[in-house]
Scaffold this active site. Sequence first.
Site, PDB file in Angstrom:
ATOM      1  N   LYS A   1       0.834  -1.205   0.000  1.00 33.23           N
ATOM      2  CA  LYS A   1       0.000   0.000   0.000  1.00 33.23           C
ATOM      3  C   LYS A   1       0.868   1.255   0.000  1.00 33.23           C
ATOM      4  CE  LYS A   1      -4.111  -0.216   2.051  1.00 33.23           C
ATOM      5  NZ  LYS A   1      -5.212  -0.158   3.035  1.00 33.23           N
TER       6      LYS A   1
ATOM      7  N   GLY B   1      11.137   5.459  -3.212  1.00 35.34           N
ATOM      8  CA  GLY B   1      10.528   6.785  -3.217  1.00 35.34           C
ATOM      9  C   GLY B   1      10.846   7.649  -4.427  1.00 35.34           C
ATOM     10  N   GLU B   2      11.789   7.225  -5.263  1.00 34.48           N
ATOM     11  CA  GLU B   2      12.209   8.136  -6.326  1.00 34.48           C
ATOM     12  C   GLU B   2      12.243   7.508  -7.705  1.00 34.48           C
ATOM     13  OE1 GLU B   2      15.184  11.167  -4.519  1.00 34.48           O
ATOM     14  OE2 GLU B   2      15.452   9.332  -3.372  1.00 34.48           O
TER      15      GLU B   2
END
Lengths: 747, 197
Positions: A643, A713-714
Site C-alpha cells: 500500500k 521513493g524516487e
Amino acid sequence: MRTKEVGRPLDRVDGRLKVTGQARYTAEFPVEQVAYGVLVRSTIARGRILAYGTKAAEQTPGVLAVLTHENAPKRHPTKEFDPSDKEPSASPTTILVLNTDEVSWHGQPLVVVIAETLDQAEEAASLVRITYAPAEELAKLSMLDQKTEAFVPKKVLNEKPEVTQGNAEEALAAAPVKIDHTYTTPPYNHNPIEAHNTLAYWEGDDQLTVYDSTQYIFGVRKMLSEMFALKEENVRVVSAFVGGAFGSKGRAWPHVGLTAMAAKVVGRPVKIDLPRKDMFYMVGGRTPSEQRVALGADAEGKLQAVVHTGLTASSTSNTFAEHFSFVTRHLYASPNFLIQQKLVRLDMVPNTFMRAPGEGIGTFALESAMDELAYALNMDPIELRLRNEPEKDPTMHVPFSSRHLKECFALGAEKFGWHQRNPQPRGRREGPWLIGQGTASAFYPANKRSAEVKVKLSIDGTALLQSATHEMGTGTATVQAQNAADQLGLSVEKVRFEYGDSLLPKANGSYGSTTTITVGGAVELACEDLKRQLLRLAVKHPSSVLHEANYDDLEARDNGLFYKDNPTRGETYAVILAREGKENLEAQASFPPFLKEKLEEMAYSFQSFGAQFCEVRVHEETGEVLVSRWVGVYDCGTILNDKTARSQFLGSVTMGIGMALWEETHWDLRDGRIPNASLSEYHVPVAAGLPRIEVYSLGIPDPHTPLGAHGAGEIAVTGAAAAIANAVYHATGKRIRDLPITPDKLL
Amino acid sequence: MSFSIDQILRGDIPRVERPPAADPSLVPVRLRVNGQDHDLQLEPRVSLLDALREFIGLTGTKKGCNQGACGACTVLVEGERVNSCLTFAIMHQGKDITTIEGLGTPDALHPLQAAFIEHDGYQCGYCTPGQICSAVAMLKEVEHGDASHVTSDLMATDVQLTDEEIRERMSGNVCRCGAYLGIVDSIRAVYEQQKGQ
Ligand code: FES
Ligand code: FES
C-alpha cells in the site's frame, strides 16, 4: 504458521492521527508565549546593503524586535553539506545571512521581524525599506550565458565528474547510425504543501529546542550546534510529522538558524513558517540543466558510443553539482563512453536535491535520446534497450546486485498493450486529438546510509523500536514496525516505533531512497542482538527447552523463540524474561556493519530499474498535452508494504508528469526575481488532468541488501518525462527536447 | 511545554487557546466551531484560518499557501466548503464552522476518514484534512445535483459521479505527495456506500 507482516498492505500506523487532524506538524505545537517571525527578502541579486529603514516596523504595535546584520548576534560559520562527510551538516551554504552586509541572491533573507502575532509581524515586515549598493558587474543569472565560465567540479556527489572509456567521439563518428542532441530542463521547486517552518526556544544560554520540518534531524542539530557553539547533545531537534519534503527538507535553509537566533534575542519561543512565496526564494530547488547526449550504434542497434555531457548550475554560495550523468554510467552497455559534468555558479538561491536528483533530469536526456536512436534505427525502442543490456555494470565493471530491467519491460509491455502500437508518428487521431504512446527506462541507485536502532522488548509482549529517522509520508513508520514484528515474531500491533527526535538513536537523513534499507538493516541487526541475548539467558537454565539450542536452530515466532523443525518446542519471551526476573531487555545496533558493508559495496553495483509506459493526447490546435494512460513497472527488490510503496510510485509518476508538462520556476534574468513564486502560477499536478496511473513492482528480492529491499521513493520519477516526450513525438512527429512540454512548443 | 516523542506520536498534545491580549484595539469575535463557542479577541484582519490555528488551537486545518491556491485550509461553513485562508474570522460569527476535528476522532472516524486510511488517500497527511472537508461538501453538492465544469448534461438533476467528475470537483485541493488515485477511490467508496443506503 502465522503470516508475515512484511509485504502486507497494512494501513499506515499514523493514519488515524493524520485523517483526524490530530497529527501535530512543526508549527502546531502549543508552546506558551510563542512569538512570530517574518523575513524580509532582498530585491537585488548581488551587492551590498547600505542602510535599513526599520523605524516604521519597530513602531508597529506588537513588534518585539527587528533584526538586521547591524544588530543581529554573531553566529559561527557552518560547513556546507558535504556528502563525503560521515555525518554532514544540513547547512545548504556557508553564508550566514544577517551576519553579513553582502547580498548573494534575490530573495536572501535580510531582516527578521518578530512580533506578538503573525499579522503584526507581516505588517511590520512590509514596512521595512532597504537601500542597496548593487554590484558593479551584472549579476550572473543565466546558466547558458555563463557557459564560457563553466568548469569541471572536483567531484559530483562522491564520484568523479568525468568518465572516459575508449574513444567515444571517434566511435561516434564511425558509427553507421547515430544521433546527437541537446536537451534542456528548467529550474523546479519541490513545494511540499507544508511549508518549511521552525519553532525554537532556549532554556538558559546553552539548551536549544527546535521543532523543525526536516528530513535530516541530525544534520540540523549539527548545523545549529556549530552556529551557536553548543554541544550537540544540548540541541534537541524534533521532526515527527512532516508535511512532505521531496528533498528540500534535507537542508536547513536560512530561516532555521534565524528562528533560533530570534528566539535568543527576544527570550521567548519564536516560530517562522515560510510563506509560499519565500519557499521559492529561500529554499533551493532543482538546477536547470543543458545536456548533450550522442549515441552511436551499429546496424543491429548495439551501442558503440555513448556521450553524455553537460552543464548544471549551483550558486555562488554552494557547490552542489547535480549528478545528471550518473544514470548513463550504469544503464546500457557500450565499449566507448564519454561522460562529463560541468558547473556554473550563479547569483541565485543555492540549489539542492529534488526527488530523484540527477536521475530525474538525466533520464529525460538519455531516454529521449534512446527513443530518437530507435527511430533512426527503425527499431522498437524496447528492443533497442534489450539489445544493450550490460552483463556487468558498464563503467564500474562489477556485477549488479540485482537487475531486472528486461522483466520490467516485458510486464509493462503486456499490461500496456505496447505491441499493438503502430510505431509511425502521427498514426492515430481522434478528432483534434493526436494520440501517441511512449516508453522509457527508469533508473535510480539503491544506496545506503547509516542508522542506529534500539529495540526494547517487554515482558508483556510488546516491543519499542527507536531511531531518529523520519516519516514524511514515505511509510517508514509503518514498514519498519512490520519489519521489527517479523524479526521478533510479534504481530505488528505489538510494535511501537518512535522516530523523529534527536533524543533517539542517531540516523542519517531520509533522502536518496536510502531509509528503507538503512533503517531496515539496523532493525534487523538490533533484533538479532536481542534474540541472541534472549537465547543466552535461556541456555543457562537446564530446565529450559532452549538449553541446548543454537541460534541458527531457532526462529522468532508467536512471541518467542521456537525450533525451526519443531514449531511447538520453544519458549515465549515472557517465560524467558520472567525466569530472570526481568521486565524487559534492550539491544542496539548500527547499520551498516562496517567492514562487511564496505566489501559488499565494492563488489556490486546496487541499482533499481523500471519501465515507464504512457499514452498522451495532444490537441492539434491548442497544443495541450494530456496524459491519458500510464503503466509503470519497477524493480526495487522486496516490497515491504504494497500500500505505501504503491503510493510512493503513484506520487513519483505524478511528480514526473508535472515535471514534463507543467512545472517550471521562472527566473527573471535581469534581477533574479521569480515571477511565478506561488502555487497559482507554479503549476503542480492536481487531480484533474491525470489518468488512473497503474503501477506494478516485480518484488524480486535483492540477495545483497537487508530484506532484499531497495528504497522506492524516487525511481518512478525517473524516465517519466522522457516517456511523455517520446509519446508526444509519436503523437505529433515533433521532438521536444526542452522541458516542460508546454503548448507553445508544439504549435 | 516540552513534549516527549511518545506523546507527539500518540497525538497526545493538548489544544491550547491563545490567552487574549490586553489590547484595546482588538475586537471580540465569537466563533462556533464543531459545535463549541470560542470567545476571541482578534484584530479584524485575522483570517479564519489563523483564528483556528493560532488562536483557538485547532491545528487540524492546514496552511499551504495562504492565498487560495492549495485547499489545505478547507473547512465547512454552514456545510459548504470554504478556503479559510481567504476569509476573515470576523465574518463568520454566528455560523456553524466544522473543521476536520469536528468530523471524527481517531476512535470514531467519519466514513471519509476511514476510507482515506483504507485507500491510502494520503502520504504526508498535510493536505488531508482539507481534502476530506472538501470531499464532504463535494458529495453534498453532488447530491444536490450541482453541475461541474465536466458535467455534460447541465439540465440533469442526477449527477453521475465518474472519476472525471471527482477529479474535476477536487481540483482545488492540491496533494503534492500525489495521492490523487487514493483520494478518488476513497471518495468513490463513500459515495457508493451512501448511495446504497
Ligand atoms: S492555505 Fe488556503 S488555499 Fe492554500
Ligand atoms: S498527502 Fe502530502 S500533500 Fe497530500
